[in-house]
Design a protein around this motif. Sequence first.
Motif, PDB file in Angstrom:
ATOM      1  N   THR A  15      -4.139 -11.152  -8.164  1.00 10.73           N
ATOM      2  CA  THR A  15      -5.230 -11.485  -7.240  1.00 10.73           C
ATOM      3  C   THR A  15      -6.271 -10.374  -7.221  1.00 10.73           C
ATOM      4  OG1 THR A  15      -3.775 -12.826  -5.836  1.00 10.73           O
ATOM      5  CG2 THR A  15      -5.813 -12.017  -4.841  1.00 10.73           C
ATOM      6  N   GLN A  16      -5.797  -9.129  -7.160  1.00 12.49           N
ATOM      7  CA  GLN A  16      -6.719  -7.989  -7.182  1.00 12.49           C
ATOM      8  C   GLN A  16      -7.474  -7.923  -8.512  1.00 12.49           C
ATOM      9  OE1 GLN A  16      -7.459  -5.929  -4.664  1.00 12.49           O
ATOM     10  NE2 GLN A  16      -6.064  -7.050  -3.326  1.00 12.49           N
ATOM     11  N   MET A  17      -6.757  -8.193  -9.603  1.00 10.14           N
ATOM     12  CA  MET A  17      -7.387  -8.157 -10.924  1.00 10.14           C
ATOM     13  C   MET A  17      -8.460  -9.242 -11.047  1.00 10.14           C
ATOM     14  SD  MET A  17      -5.659  -5.740 -12.582  1.00 10.14           S
ATOM     15  CE  MET A  17      -5.311  -5.882 -14.311  1.00 10.14           C
ATOM     16  N   ALA A  18      -8.165 -10.427 -10.503  1.00 12.27           N
ATOM     17  CA  ALA A  18      -9.109 -11.542 -10.599  1.00 12.27           C
ATOM     18  C   ALA A  18     -10.376 -11.272  -9.791  1.00 12.27           C
ATOM     19  CB  ALA A  18      -8.441 -12.828 -10.120  1.00 12.27           C
ATOM     20  N   LYS A  19     -10.246 -10.517  -8.702  1.00 15.13           N
ATOM     21  CA  LYS A  19     -11.396 -10.220  -7.849  1.00 15.13           C
ATOM     22  C   LYS A  19     -12.241  -9.070  -8.383  1.00 15.13           C
ATOM     23  CE  LYS A  19      -9.237 -11.625  -3.462  1.00 15.13           C
ATOM     24  NZ  LYS A  19      -8.739 -11.115  -2.150  1.00 15.13           N
ATOM     25  N   SER A  20     -11.635  -8.229  -9.199  1.00 10.46           N
ATOM     26  CA  SER A  20     -12.299  -6.995  -9.628  1.00 10.46           C
ATOM     27  C   SER A  20     -13.289  -7.236 -10.770  1.00 10.46           C
ATOM     28  CB  SER A  20     -11.255  -5.968 -10.067  1.00 10.46           C
ATOM     29  OG  SER A  20     -11.880  -4.783 -10.516  1.00 10.46           O
ATOM     30  N   ALA A  21     -14.406  -6.533 -10.683  1.00  5.74           N
ATOM     31  CA  ALA A  21     -15.412  -6.609 -11.748  1.00  5.74           C
ATOM     32  C   ALA A  21     -15.173  -5.551 -12.818  1.00  5.74           C
ATOM     33  CB  ALA A  21     -16.812  -6.435 -11.155  1.00  5.74           C
ATOM     34  N   ILE A  22     -14.194  -4.680 -12.573  1.00  6.07           N
ATOM     35  CA  ILE A  22     -13.890  -3.613 -13.528  1.00  6.07           C
ATOM     36  C   ILE A  22     -12.404  -3.653 -13.869  1.00  6.07           C
ATOM     37  CG2 ILE A  22     -15.742  -2.134 -12.660  1.00  6.07           C
ATOM     38  CD1 ILE A  22     -13.570  -0.537 -11.146  1.00  6.07           C
ATOM     39  N   PRO A  23     -12.011  -3.080 -15.005  1.00  4.51           N
ATOM     40  CA  PRO A  23     -10.580  -2.997 -15.341  1.00  4.51           C
ATOM     41  C   PRO A  23      -9.836  -2.155 -14.305  1.00  4.51           C
ATOM     42  CG  PRO A  23     -11.938  -2.558 -17.259  1.00  4.51           C
ATOM     43  CD  PRO A  23     -12.865  -2.552 -16.083  1.00  4.51           C
ATOM     44  N   LEU A  24      -8.592  -2.513 -14.050  1.00  2.00           N
ATOM     45  CA  LEU A  24      -7.793  -1.805 -13.050  1.00  2.00           C
ATOM     46  C   LEU A  24      -6.496  -1.297 -13.669  1.00  2.00           C
ATOM     47  CD1 LEU A  24      -8.115  -4.215  -9.972  1.00  2.00           C
ATOM     48  CD2 LEU A  24      -9.402  -2.111 -10.406  1.00  2.00           C
ATOM     49  N   GLY A  25      -6.051  -0.154 -13.145  1.00  2.00           N
ATOM     50  CA  GLY A  25      -4.766   0.400 -13.536  1.00  2.00           C
ATOM     51  C   GLY A  25      -3.902   0.617 -12.311  1.00  2.00           C
ATOM     52  N   ALA A  26      -2.721   1.166 -12.520  1.00  2.00           N
ATOM     53  CA  ALA A  26      -1.773   1.363 -11.426  1.00  2.00           C
ATOM     54  C   ALA A  26      -2.339   2.271 -10.340  1.00  2.00           C
ATOM     55  CB  ALA A  26      -0.468   1.928 -11.970  1.00  2.00           C
ATOM     56  N   ASN A  27      -3.131   3.263 -10.743  1.00  2.00           N
ATOM     57  CA  ASN A  27      -3.671   4.217  -9.778  1.00  2.00           C
ATOM     58  C   ASN A  27      -4.576   3.527  -8.761  1.00  2.00           C
ATOM     59  OD1 ASN A  27      -4.237   6.725  -8.597  1.00  2.00           O
ATOM     60  ND2 ASN A  27      -6.082   6.977  -9.847  1.00  2.00           N
ATOM     61  N   LEU A  28      -5.538   2.755  -9.253  1.00  2.00           N
ATOM     62  CA  LEU A  28      -6.458   2.058  -8.354  1.00  2.00           C
ATOM     63  C   LEU A  28      -5.744   0.968  -7.554  1.00  2.00           C
ATOM     64  CD1 LEU A  28      -9.722   1.675 -10.494  1.00  2.00           C
ATOM     65  CD2 LEU A  28      -9.392   3.065  -8.438  1.00  2.00           C
ATOM     66  N   LEU A  29      -4.855   0.249  -8.197  1.00  2.00           N
ATOM     67  CA  LEU A  29      -4.155  -0.841  -7.509  1.00  2.00           C
ATOM     68  C   LEU A  29      -3.280  -0.323  -6.374  1.00  2.00           C
ATOM     69  CD1 LEU A  29      -3.178  -3.010 -10.609  1.00  2.00           C
ATOM     70  CD2 LEU A  29      -4.657  -3.736  -8.723  1.00  2.00           C
ATOM     71  N   SER A  30      -2.712   0.866  -6.545  1.00  2.00           N
ATOM     72  CA  SER A  30      -1.829   1.422  -5.512  1.00  2.00           C
ATOM     73  C   SER A  30      -2.583   1.753  -4.229  1.00  2.00           C
ATOM     74  CB  SER A  30      -1.115   2.672  -6.032  1.00  2.00           C
ATOM     75  OG  SER A  30      -2.048   3.719  -6.272  1.00  2.00           O
ATOM     76  N   LEU A  31      -3.918   1.834  -4.304  1.00  2.00           N
ATOM     77  CA  LEU A  31      -4.720   2.111  -3.112  1.00  2.00           C
ATOM     78  C   LEU A  31      -4.792   0.904  -2.181  1.00  2.00           C
ATOM     79  CD1 LEU A  31      -7.720   4.045  -4.748  1.00  2.00           C
ATOM     80  CD2 LEU A  31      -5.701   5.007  -3.604  1.00  2.00           C
ATOM     81  N   SER A  32      -4.615  -0.292  -2.741  1.00  2.00           N
ATOM     82  CA  SER A  32      -4.728  -1.515  -1.930  1.00  2.00           C
ATOM     83  C   SER A  32      -3.433  -2.317  -1.865  1.00  2.00           C
ATOM     84  CB  SER A  32      -5.848  -2.407  -2.480  1.00  2.00           C
ATOM     85  OG  SER A  32      -5.612  -2.723  -3.840  1.00  2.00           O
ATOM     86  N   ILE A  33      -2.432  -1.907  -2.642  1.00  2.00           N
ATOM     87  CA  ILE A  33      -1.153  -2.617  -2.665  1.00  2.00           C
ATOM     88  C   ILE A  33      -0.052  -1.681  -2.182  1.00  2.00           C
ATOM     89  CG2 ILE A  33       0.574  -3.719  -4.154  1.00  2.00           C
ATOM     90  CD1 ILE A  33      -1.690  -4.663  -5.940  1.00  2.00           C
ATOM     91  N   ASP A  34       0.768  -2.155  -1.280  1.00  2.00           N
ATOM     92  CA  ASP A  34       1.824  -1.330  -0.694  1.00  2.00           C
ATOM     93  C   ASP A  34       3.027  -1.258  -1.634  1.00  2.00           C
ATOM     94  OD1 ASP A  34       3.341   0.179   1.019  1.00  2.00           O
ATOM     95  OD2 ASP A  34       3.940  -1.511   2.296  1.00  2.00           O
ATOM     96  N   SER A  35       2.846  -0.516  -2.708  1.00  2.00           N
ATOM     97  CA  SER A  35       3.916  -0.314  -3.682  1.00  2.00           C
ATOM     98  C   SER A  35       3.586   0.941  -4.476  1.00  2.00           C
ATOM     99  CB  SER A  35       4.030  -1.526  -4.610  1.00  2.00           C
ATOM    100  OG  SER A  35       5.214  -1.486  -5.361  1.00  2.00           O
ATOM    101  N   SER A  36       4.605   1.557  -5.066  1.00  2.00           N
ATOM    102  CA  SER A  36       4.382   2.806  -5.788  1.00  2.00           C
ATOM    103  C   SER A  36       3.648   2.556  -7.101  1.00  2.00           C
ATOM    104  CB  SER A  36       5.716   3.491  -6.072  1.00  2.00           C
ATOM    105  OG  SER A  36       6.464   2.746  -7.016  1.00  2.00           O
ATOM    106  N   GLN A  37       2.985   3.614  -7.600  1.00  2.00           N
ATOM    107  CA  GLN A  37       2.302   3.506  -8.887  1.00  2.00           C
ATOM    108  C   GLN A  37       3.282   3.157 -10.001  1.00  2.00           C
ATOM    109  OE1 GLN A  37      -0.547   6.455 -10.166  1.00  2.00           O
ATOM    110  NE2 GLN A  37      -1.055   7.032  -8.052  1.00  2.00           N
ATOM    111  N   ALA A  38       4.487   3.715  -9.924  1.00  2.00           N
ATOM    112  CA  ALA A  38       5.485   3.459 -10.965  1.00  2.00           C
ATOM    113  C   ALA A  38       5.876   1.982 -10.990  1.00  2.00           C
ATOM    114  CB  ALA A  38       6.714   4.327 -10.731  1.00  2.00           C
ATOM    115  N   THR A  39       6.088   1.412  -9.809  1.00  2.00           N
ATOM    116  CA  THR A  39       6.464  -0.004  -9.733  1.00  2.00           C
ATOM    117  C   THR A  39       5.322  -0.889 -10.212  1.00  2.00           C
ATOM    118  OG1 THR A  39       7.971   0.398  -7.885  1.00  2.00           O
ATOM    119  CG2 THR A  39       7.197  -1.855  -8.186  1.00  2.00           C
TER     120      THR A  39
END
Length: 232
Positions: A15-39
């Motif tokens: 869902t986050q990827m579909a909304k984003s206008a830029i490529p995303l990685g674990a680092n950016l996603l972890s800012l909005s998703i309650d889960s660790s970067q490793a997971t």
Amino acid sequence: MEINKDHALECEILTQMAKSAIPLGANLLSLSIDSSQATIGRVLLGLEHQGYLEKSSNKGRIITERGQAYLKQLNDHQSINSSTEELIKISTSTDKSTLLEVLATRRLLEKETAYLTAQNISDEQVQELTEIIDRQQEQKSRGLLGEKEDLEFHCRIANISGNRVIEQILNLILTQKNVYQDFSYIRQKLITRSSNDHRSIISAFANRDPESASQNMVNHINALIEDIEECY
């Protein structure tokens, strides 16, 4: 598809990827998703292997058309699961107005299952239903509710009807937690008269009379509704 924790996280990431206008990685996603970067990184890798994501140079990943389709599938199943949970919540309530709504729904569904069963039933199945009600009467003669046999009777009719959609809906309504036992207990407290409703339904089945079977089932559930309306 059963939506488990892994699917829920996949859905959140996609869902986050579909909304984003830029490529995303674990680092950016972890800012909005309650889960660790490793997971998140592990899930991203799995989604990429399945073709739902693709790398965009060193900037991260973007969602693919296949990923968009998978996200829609996840959302659809989450919606179904939410509706199912709400139906279970409603069907297990002992609130008077909710009981009446459930019985009205059962009347619509079981009218049809009785009609179809009268068309499809075999002599052996007529005997099977008769034995179920015999066991129920034995339970009641011992001062018990006989709710298990009552439940078995209605579920078996739904099964014999051959309509798998109605059967599954009725099973969902009738078999959650102790809903049938609770309802039987409430009804026993409200009213003491006995009924030959089940026998009349079986008789219509034995005569292969769909109209009578359907009407007898409606009469049976109407009696339950009257009990609740008059005495609850």
